[in-house]
Design an enzyme around this catalytic site. Structure first.
Site, PDB file in Angstrom:
ATOM      1  N   CYS A  96       0.828  -1.214   0.000  1.00 24.05           N
ATOM      2  CA  CYS A  96       0.000   0.000   0.000  1.00 24.05           C
ATOM      3  C   CYS A  96       0.859   1.258   0.000  1.00 24.05           C
ATOM      4  O   CYS A  96       0.643   2.173  -0.788  1.00 24.05           O
ATOM      5  CB  CYS A  96      -0.954  -0.005   1.185  1.00 24.05           C
ATOM      6  SG  CYS A  96      -2.055  -1.435   1.181  1.00 24.05           S
ATOM      7  N   HIS A  97       1.855   1.318   0.905  1.00 27.81           N
ATOM      8  CA  HIS A  97       2.718   2.490   0.986  1.00 27.81           C
ATOM      9  C   HIS A  97       4.195   2.136   1.132  1.00 27.81           C
ATOM     10  O   HIS A  97       5.003   2.993   1.456  1.00 27.81           O
ATOM     11  CB  HIS A  97       2.271   3.399   2.139  1.00 27.81           C
ATOM     12  CG  HIS A  97       0.862   3.870   1.975  1.00 27.81           C
ATOM     13  ND1 HIS A  97      -0.200   3.229   2.568  1.00 27.81           N
ATOM     14  CD2 HIS A  97       0.340   4.885   1.236  1.00 27.81           C
ATOM     15  CE1 HIS A  97      -1.323   3.838   2.212  1.00 27.81           C
ATOM     16  NE2 HIS A  97      -1.026   4.836   1.422  1.00 27.81           N
ATOM     17  N   GLY A  98       4.541   0.860   0.933  1.00 26.34           N
ATOM     18  CA  GLY A  98       5.947   0.482   0.882  1.00 26.34           C
ATOM     19  C   GLY A  98       6.649   0.272   2.202  1.00 26.34           C
ATOM     20  O   GLY A  98       7.815   0.632   2.345  1.00 26.34           O
ATOM     21  N   PRO A 111       6.887   3.864   5.709  1.00 26.84           N
ATOM     22  CA  PRO A 111       6.202   4.773   6.633  1.00 26.84           C
ATOM     23  C   PRO A 111       5.681   4.162   7.936  1.00 26.84           C
ATOM     24  O   PRO A 111       5.338   4.901   8.847  1.00 26.84           O
ATOM     25  CB  PRO A 111       5.026   5.296   5.799  1.00 26.84           C
ATOM     26  CG  PRO A 111       4.731   4.180   4.847  1.00 26.84           C
ATOM     27  CD  PRO A 111       6.085   3.575   4.521  1.00 26.84           C
TER      28      PRO A 111
END
Length: 135
Positions: A96-98, A111
């Site tokens: 989703c955001h790494g 994150p």
């Protein structure tokens, strides 16, 4: 009481999860990962410099029995379900955001602010574990 029975789960790990594999169960309505770690995965996780981690926890704090990682399959960033055996550290990866986690599910990159949560658990035998039992 019925309340305690609803939140305690007993899983047999050895017979159902081959070494090097990650199995997904449902616990308290959330995905629960149980990973039967290889000797290489254990050595890699134990050799990591804990002081360098965003959420510093030793492998021995997270894995009661070093052969098994037991954690919630919920990314600590926004709650997505990470993919096992993926990412730069071959632990878990949240696309989703790494966010990248290592083989004991500690956040290494991306994150997410915290490691994947390890619920309280106790091994009754080498292959039988009780998850979520309160003292």
């Amino acid at each position: 009481s019925t309340h305690s029975q609803a939140v305690v789960s007993t899983q047999s790990t050895g017979a159902t999860i081959p070494e090097g594999k990650n199995a997904v169960f449902t616990w308290r309505g959330k995905p629960l990962f149980i990973r039967h770690r290889t000797a290489e995965e254990i050595a890699s996780a134990q050799s990591t410099d804990v002081a360098s981690l965003r959420d510093p926890q030793a492998d021995t704090e997270r894995c009661v029995n070093e052969k098994y990682l037991i954690c919630l399959g919920v990314c600590t960033h926004l709650g997505c379900v990470p993919i096992a055996h993926a990412g730069d550290y071959k632990g878990y990866y949240c696309p989703c955001h790494g966010s990248h986690y290592d083989t004991c599910a500690r956040i290494m990159k991306g994150p997410a602010p915290l490691n994947l949560e390890v619920p309280k658990h106790d091994f009754l035998t080498d292959t039988l574990v009780v998850i979520g039992k309160e003292d």
